[in-house]
Write a protein that holds these residues in place. Structure first.
Motif, mmCIF file in Angstrom:
data_model
loop_
_atom_site.group_PDB
_atom_site.id
_atom_site.type_symbol
_atom_site.label_atom_id
_atom_site.label_comp_id
_atom_site.label_asym_id
_atom_site.label_seq_id
_atom_site.Cartn_x
_atom_site.Cartn_y
_atom_site.Cartn_z
ATOM 1 N N MET A 130 0.762 -1.235 0.159
ATOM 2 C CA MET A 130 -0.054 -0.088 0.105
ATOM 3 C C MET A 130 0.530 1.352 0.016
ATOM 4 O O MET A 130 1.944 1.298 0.708
ATOM 5 N N ARG A 131 0.549 2.150 -0.667
ATOM 6 C CA ARG A 131 1.248 3.689 -0.682
ATOM 7 C C ARG A 131 0.911 4.182 0.538
ATOM 8 O O ARG A 131 -0.021 3.954 1.282
ATOM 9 N N GLU A 132 1.694 5.258 0.765
ATOM 10 C CA GLU A 132 1.457 6.146 1.936
ATOM 11 C C GLU A 132 0.247 7.034 1.883
ATOM 12 O O GLU A 132 0.309 7.555 0.550
ATOM 13 N N LEU A 133 -0.721 6.610 2.587
ATOM 14 C CA LEU A 133 -2.035 7.363 2.468
ATOM 15 C C LEU A 133 -2.026 8.434 3.370
ATOM 16 O O LEU A 133 -2.022 8.243 4.587
ATOM 17 N N SER A 134 -2.613 9.874 2.777
ATOM 18 C CA SER A 134 -2.930 10.964 3.824
ATOM 19 C C SER A 134 -4.521 10.489 4.585
ATOM 20 O O SER A 134 -4.882 9.760 3.979
ATOM 21 N N ASP A 135 -4.374 11.044 5.744
ATOM 22 C CA ASP A 135 -5.529 11.084 6.544
ATOM 23 C C ASP A 135 -6.667 11.521 5.673
ATOM 24 O O ASP A 135 -7.824 11.128 5.371
ATOM 25 N N ARG A 136 -6.609 12.782 4.683
ATOM 26 C CA ARG A 136 -7.774 13.250 3.823
ATOM 27 C C ARG A 136 -8.083 12.028 2.901
ATOM 28 O O ARG A 136 -9.330 11.985 2.477
#
Length: 196
Positions: A130-136
């Protein structure tokens, strides 16, 4: 011979229908949460838990003159940690946050019961990064997709918008969706249920 899918999973039903398999769908008579907790308590690895649950589901509906397909999927990350289906949108957020920027494994198991015995089984595993996901991003994803993913281990589906979650995937797309379809089709051909 009658073929029964011991699952009400829409994804699994669509996969079989799309492949031209004629079957009936029924609900497996297994308390999945209780059985999974017991198997975890016994120290079984994630892939073995998926296999055991698939076998239990198939056996729960086994009847004479029918092949019953049982399926299960487990998600393993880190040092043997497992994730279940999220209990709420907040839980799904936490799961996606835990998987963000990391690799995890999906173990998809299938078993076929015939006359009260397991006749065949298979476990396929896939590795997903999984890529780095932002909270947004996670909040937006869940706003749009929660109703579709709330019954999915890990809080996502690879289909549709779920593809945006990942950088890399190794393994069968069918296994990722929860059904090792190609090995199943081969077995059904060997049994004469599908044309060779």
């Amino acid at each position: 011979m009658k073929l029964i899918l011991a699952s009400q999973s829409l994804t699994r039903r669509r996969m079989l229908e799309s492949a031209g398999v004629i079957f009936e769908a029924a609900t497996a008579l297994v308390d999945e949460r209780r059985e999974k907790e017991a198997l975890q308590g016994d120290g079984l690895a994630a892939h073995a838990i998926a296999k055991s649950l698939a076998e239990m589901k198939a056996l729960s509906l086994s009847e004479k003159g029918a092949l019953v397909i049982g399926c299960d999927q487990t998600l393993e990350y880190g040092d043997g940690f497992m994730l279940d289906k999220p209990h709420s949108e907040h839980d799904a957020f936490d799961q996606l946050k835990a998987l963000s920027g990391r690799s995890h494994f999906l173990h998809s198991a299938i078993a076929i019961a015939e006359n009260g015995k397991i006749a065949w089984r298979q476990v396929d595993s896939a590795r997903l990064t999984m890529r780095e996901l932002s909270d947004r991003f996670i909040k937006n994803y869940l706003e749009l997709e929660y109703e579709q993913i709330r019954h999915c281990v890990g809080g996502y589906q690879i289909e549709g918008r779920g593809a945006q979650l990942f950088d890399w995937i190794e393994g069968s797309h069918f296994a990722i969706q929860g059904l090792p379809l190609l090995p199943l089709l081969k077995y059904l051909r060997e049994r004469g249920i599908l044309l060779t």
